[in-house]
Motif scaffolding. Structure first.
Motif, PDB file in Angstrom:
ATOM      1  N   SER A  63      -2.503   8.467   7.382  1.00 21.97           N
ATOM      2  CA  SER A  63      -1.594   9.153   6.453  1.00 21.97           C
ATOM      3  C   SER A  63      -1.000   8.202   5.412  1.00 21.97           C
ATOM      4  CB  SER A  63      -0.460   9.811   7.255  1.00 21.97           C
ATOM      5  OG  SER A  63       0.279   8.813   7.936  1.00 21.97           O
ATOM      6  N   HIS A  64      -1.549   6.989   5.336  1.00 21.06           N
ATOM      7  CA  HIS A  64      -1.009   5.967   4.431  1.00 21.06           C
ATOM      8  C   HIS A  64      -1.977   5.653   3.303  1.00 21.06           C
ATOM      9  CE1 HIS A  64       2.244   5.140   7.250  1.00 21.06           C
ATOM     10  NE2 HIS A  64       1.337   5.125   8.217  1.00 21.06           N
ATOM     11  N   ARG A  65      -1.425   5.413   2.121  1.00 22.08           N
ATOM     12  CA  ARG A  65      -2.227   4.969   0.984  1.00 22.08           C
ATOM     13  C   ARG A  65      -2.399   3.459   1.072  1.00 22.08           C
ATOM     14  NH1 ARG A  65       1.561   8.509  -0.775  1.00 22.08           N
ATOM     15  NH2 ARG A  65       0.877  10.345  -1.935  1.00 22.08           N
ATOM     16  N   ARG A  66      -3.608   2.999   0.762  1.00 20.68           N
ATOM     17  CA  ARG A  66      -3.886   1.563   0.702  1.00 20.68           C
ATOM     18  C   ARG A  66      -4.582   1.277  -0.616  1.00 20.68           C
ATOM     19  NH1 ARG A  66      -0.405   1.213   3.858  1.00 20.68           N
ATOM     20  NH2 ARG A  66      -0.606   0.759   6.057  1.00 20.68           N
ATOM     21  N   LEU A  67      -4.197   0.180  -1.250  1.00 12.38           N
ATOM     22  CA  LEU A  67      -4.738  -0.200  -2.548  1.00 12.38           C
ATOM     23  C   LEU A  67      -5.442  -1.543  -2.434  1.00 12.38           C
ATOM     24  CD1 LEU A  67      -1.667   1.120  -2.924  1.00 12.38           C
ATOM     25  CD2 LEU A  67      -2.407   1.024  -5.276  1.00 12.38           C
ATOM     26  N   ARG A  68      -6.560  -1.670  -3.114  1.00 17.88           N
ATOM     27  CA  ARG A  68      -7.269  -2.950  -3.129  1.00 17.88           C
ATOM     28  C   ARG A  68      -6.519  -3.934  -4.030  1.00 17.88           C
ATOM     29  NH1 ARG A  68     -11.671  -1.964  -0.520  1.00 17.88           N
ATOM     30  NH2 ARG A  68     -13.033  -0.206  -0.854  1.00 17.88           N
ATOM     31  N   ALA A  69      -6.441  -5.161  -3.580  1.00 17.26           N
ATOM     32  CA  ALA A  69      -5.752  -6.200  -4.351  1.00 17.26           C
ATOM     33  C   ALA A  69      -6.375  -6.347  -5.732  1.00 17.26           C
ATOM     34  CB  ALA A  69      -5.782  -7.524  -3.600  1.00 17.26           C
TER      35      ALA A  69
END
Length: 107
Positions: A63-69
């Protein structure tokens, strides 16, 4: 020391000498919305709006958003370039109307 590492260290030293913060992350690093917001110096809520608007790519992990560095760094570079262009244009406009002229001005 490999040449690439020496370049990174040199650039980091330049930025630190200017008083700017430096963060080193692997390209494949996945960031939380808070970590990405901290890098961009924006609120987490604003960052989530950017993601929801499609301006910044993210992946859902549970349920979490993750972004690429790399995506966060690219967004930051683009945003900073736009800001610089806008400031340069504003400076140019101010110079065109003698906005930087010193001396007595009628009030």
């Amino acid at each position: 020391m490999p040449h690439a590492l020496a370049e990174i260290m040199y650039r980091a030293a330049e930025l630190l000498a200017e008083g700017r913060p430096v963060t080193v992350l692997p390209d494949e690093e996945m960031l939380s919305t808070q970590a990405a917001a901290d890098i961009l110096n924006v609120s987490r809520q604003y960052l989530v709006r950017l993601v929801d608007a499609g301006e910044l790519p993210a992946e859902m992990v549970g349920s979490h958003r993750r972004l690429r560095a790399t995506d966060v760094a690219a967004f930051k570079a683009t945003r900073d370039a736009k800001r610089t262009l806008a400031l340069d244009r504003l400076t140019s406009l101010s110079e065109d109307v003698d906005g930087y002229q010193l001396g007595d001005k009628p009030r």
